[in-house]
Scaffold this motif. Structure first.
Motif, PDB file in Angstrom:
ATOM      1  N   TRP A  42       0.953  -1.071  -0.088  1.00  0.00           N
ATOM      2  CA  TRP A  42      -0.033   0.029  -0.008  1.00  0.00           C
ATOM      3  C   TRP A  42       0.838   1.328  -0.189  1.00  0.00           C
ATOM      4  N   THR A  43       2.024   1.004   0.216  1.00  0.00           N
ATOM      5  CA  THR A  43       2.881   2.079   0.428  1.00  0.00           C
ATOM      6  C   THR A  43       3.244   2.830  -1.311  1.00  0.00           C
ATOM      7  N   VAL A  44       3.585   1.604  -2.147  1.00  0.00           N
ATOM      8  CA  VAL A  44       4.039   2.203  -3.358  1.00  0.00           C
ATOM      9  C   VAL A  44       2.938   1.643  -4.414  1.00  0.00           C
ATOM     10  N   GLY A  45       2.150   0.628  -4.314  1.00  0.00           N
ATOM     11  CA  GLY A  45       1.259   0.119  -5.173  1.00  0.00           C
ATOM     12  C   GLY A  45       1.861  -1.088  -5.802  1.00  0.00           C
ATOM     13  N   ALA A  46       1.050  -2.140  -6.015  1.00  0.00           N
ATOM     14  CA  ALA A  46       1.271  -3.624  -6.308  1.00  0.00           C
ATOM     15  C   ALA A  46       1.780  -3.631  -7.552  1.00  0.00           C
ATOM     16  N   PHE A  47       1.448  -2.789  -8.713  1.00  0.00           N
ATOM     17  CA  PHE A  47       1.567  -2.827 -10.022  1.00  0.00           C
ATOM     18  C   PHE A  47       2.498  -1.467 -10.489  1.00  0.00           C
ATOM     19  N   ALA A  53      12.047  -0.112  -6.387  1.00  0.00           N
ATOM     20  CA  ALA A  53      13.745   0.108  -5.772  1.00  0.00           C
ATOM     21  C   ALA A  53      13.606   1.251  -5.009  1.00  0.00           C
ATOM     22  N   SER A  54      12.857   2.230  -5.429  1.00  0.00           N
ATOM     23  CA  SER A  54      13.074   3.755  -4.793  1.00  0.00           C
ATOM     24  C   SER A  54      12.237   3.728  -3.516  1.00  0.00           C
ATOM     25  N   GLY A  55      11.011   2.932  -3.658  1.00  0.00           N
ATOM     26  CA  GLY A  55      10.230   2.853  -2.479  1.00  0.00           C
ATOM     27  C   GLY A  55      10.575   1.613  -1.504  1.00  0.00           C
ATOM     28  N   ALA A  56      11.780   0.998  -1.642  1.00  0.00           N
ATOM     29  CA  ALA A  56      11.985  -0.329  -0.627  1.00  0.00           C
ATOM     30  C   ALA A  56      12.666   0.379   0.644  1.00  0.00           C
ATOM     31  N   GLU A  57      12.220  -0.480   1.540  1.00  0.00           N
ATOM     32  CA  GLU A  57      12.632  -0.055   3.127  1.00  0.00           C
ATOM     33  C   GLU A  57      13.314  -1.253   3.867  1.00  0.00           C
ATOM     34  N   PRO A  58      13.966  -1.237   4.747  1.00  0.00           N
ATOM     35  CA  PRO A  58      14.450  -2.276   5.637  1.00  0.00           C
ATOM     36  C   PRO A  58      13.166  -2.563   6.495  1.00  0.00           C
ATOM     37  N   LEU A  59      13.580  -3.464   7.180  1.00  0.00           N
ATOM     38  CA  LEU A  59      12.252  -3.935   8.157  1.00  0.00           C
ATOM     39  C   LEU A  59      12.299  -3.294   9.333  1.00  0.00           C
ATOM     40  N   GLY A  81      -0.133  -5.477   6.415  1.00  0.00           N
ATOM     41  CA  GLY A  81       0.071  -5.458   4.945  1.00  0.00           C
ATOM     42  C   GLY A  81       1.460  -5.996   4.501  1.00  0.00           C
ATOM     43  N   SER A  82       1.919  -5.408   3.217  1.00  0.00           N
ATOM     44  CA  SER A  82       3.309  -5.834   2.939  1.00  0.00           C
ATOM     45  C   SER A  82       3.996  -4.536   2.484  1.00  0.00           C
ATOM     46  N   LEU A  83       5.248  -4.612   2.271  1.00  0.00           N
ATOM     47  CA  LEU A  83       6.023  -3.496   1.727  1.00  0.00           C
ATOM     48  C   LEU A  83       7.261  -4.062   1.060  1.00  0.00           C
ATOM     49  N   VAL A  84       7.862  -3.094   0.141  1.00  0.00           N
ATOM     50  CA  VAL A  84       9.070  -3.663  -0.617  1.00  0.00           C
ATOM     51  C   VAL A  84      10.216  -3.636   0.405  1.00  0.00           C
ATOM     52  N   GLU A  85      10.787  -4.802   0.747  1.00  0.00           N
ATOM     53  CA  GLU A  85      11.817  -5.056   1.781  1.00  0.00           C
ATOM     54  C   GLU A  85      13.079  -4.712   1.009  1.00  0.00           C
ATOM     55  N   ARG A  86      14.001  -3.911   1.487  1.00  0.00           N
ATOM     56  CA  ARG A  86      15.396  -4.220   0.961  1.00  0.00           C
ATOM     57  C   ARG A  86      16.188  -4.688   1.669  1.00  0.00           C
ATOM     58  N   ALA A  87      16.784  -5.968   1.231  1.00  0.00           N
ATOM     59  CA  ALA A  87      17.510  -6.884   2.044  1.00  0.00           C
ATOM     60  C   ALA A  87      18.934  -6.861   1.324  1.00  0.00           C
ATOM     61  N   ALA A  88      19.771  -7.311   1.994  1.00  0.00           N
ATOM     62  CA  ALA A  88      21.404  -7.513   1.490  1.00  0.00           C
ATOM     63  C   ALA A  88      21.278  -8.085   0.103  1.00  0.00           C
ATOM     64  N   GLU A  89      20.394  -9.188  -0.049  1.00  0.00           N
ATOM     65  CA  GLU A  89      20.553  -9.921  -1.181  1.00  0.00           C
ATOM     66  C   GLU A  89      19.459  -9.465  -2.290  1.00  0.00           C
ATOM     67  N   GLY A  90      18.773  -8.238  -2.031  1.00  0.00           N
ATOM     68  CA  GLY A  90      17.740  -7.859  -2.998  1.00  0.00           C
ATOM     69  C   GLY A  90      16.336  -7.566  -2.499  1.00  0.00           C
ATOM     70  N   LEU A  91      15.332  -7.376  -3.186  1.00  0.00           N
ATOM     71  CA  LEU A  91      14.010  -6.790  -2.831  1.00  0.00           C
ATOM     72  C   LEU A  91      13.178  -7.965  -2.769  1.00  0.00           C
ATOM     73  N   TYR A  92      12.184  -7.921  -1.708  1.00  0.00           N
ATOM     74  CA  TYR A  92      11.294  -8.844  -1.607  1.00  0.00           C
ATOM     75  C   TYR A  92       9.834  -8.135  -0.998  1.00  0.00           C
ATOM     76  N   ASN A  93       8.838  -8.807  -1.393  1.00  0.00           N
ATOM     77  CA  ASN A  93       7.415  -8.328  -0.839  1.00  0.00           C
ATOM     78  C   ASN A  93       7.060  -9.112   0.443  1.00  0.00           C
ATOM     79  N   THR A  94       7.342  -8.148   1.363  1.00  0.00           N
ATOM     80  CA  THR A  94       7.222  -8.896   2.799  1.00  0.00           C
ATOM     81  C   THR A  94       6.045  -8.218   3.502  1.00  0.00           C
ATOM     82  N   SER A  95       5.314  -9.360   4.337  1.00  0.00           N
ATOM     83  CA  SER A  95       4.427  -8.884   5.281  1.00  0.00           C
ATOM     84  C   SER A  95       4.780  -8.755   6.533  1.00  0.00           C
TER      85      SER A  95
END
Length: 263
Positions: A42-47, A53-59, A81-95
């Protein structure tokens, strides 16, 4: 158990900071509920693939911090809900699931990524763990949007003790009938409650389905939203899950380990 699903609108013209503040305020308004649920991405929009990449965040980023504070202030269990998680190994759709004390008690990386070799399917990594969250009165089984199309995931969640299947989503309006049908199917076949929370609005030129829905273990729709922003609040009888499975013990008759088909 009282559950509230917040079907928030995702408008690309609304700054993310403003929507984050608005979502936190909506969570606080649900004080008195036991469980509150927000939609997918809901922060960036699923589509809105270009914004991942610009909207990704750590947990421990701004969205998690805002949701932890909102859960604590409202005194609710919050599936944020979920956010775009920025992790060391890349991006994830994380709840993310927070306790009434504002603690992050569970996260779930979406296993089935949508896009058919584009979009989420190539921009994000796939989760590899089944996730449940233990509440005082119920066990939540965690899934996200496109996961809804894969019944084997929900069987594993039931085997892990899930009674409430919680599915945040950013489901498109053009496939809304699938959304409703699949939510009811997952409830019936697993004899569990389904709480499916979608987004409203339009982003990346994709109109969202809305129509968040709560389904009981017999497949009866307890509440369904319209297409716009809305909060659904429903009283759930968690004991009905056990009663349904006892009265109609279909899960007991599952046959596992069948031989491979002959060719």
């Amino acid at each position: 158990m009282r559950a509230s699903l917040i079907q928030i609108g995702v408008d690309p013209g609304e700054p993310v900071e403003k929507r984050r503040t608005r979502a936190a305020a909506l969570v606080r308004e649900q004080a008195g509920a036991d469980l509150v649920v927000l939609p997918e991405l809901w922060t960036v929009g699923a589509f809105a693939y270009d914004a991942f990449a610009s909207g990704a965040e750590p947990l421990d980023g701004p969205t998690a911090s805002a949701m932890a504070a909102a859960a604590r202030d409202a005194g609710v269990w919050l599936h944020a809900g979920s956010l775009v998680e920025r992790a060391a190994e890349g991006l994830y759709n994380t709840s993310l699931v927070f306790s009434p004390a504002g603690e992050l008690v569970r996260s779930y990386r979406k296993i089935h990524r949508f896009g058919f070799d584009r979009g989420e399917a190539v921009l994000m990594g796939a989760g590899d763990e089944i996730a449940t969250a233990e509440l005082p009165d119920a066990t939540l089984g965690l899934a996200t949007c496109y996961d809804l199309r894969f019944p084997e995931l929900f069987r594993l969640l039931v085997d892990a003790g899930a009674q409430l299947l919680v599915i945040p989503a950013g489901w498109p309006a053009r496939r809304r009938e699938h959304w409703t049908l699949l939510a009811r199917a997952r409830a019936v076949e697993n004899q569990a409650y389904v709480l499916a929370c979608g987004t409203a609005g339009t982003h990346a030129d994709v109109e969202q389905a809305g129509h968040s829905i709560v389904v009981d273990p017999w497949g009866e729709v307890l509440a369904e939203a319209g297409a716009g922003e809305q909060v659904l609040t429903v009283e759930l009888d968690v004991a009905k899950v056990a009663r349904t499975r006892e009265e109609f013990p279909a899960l007991r008759d599952r046959l596992l380990g069948l031989p491979a088909p002959r060719r």
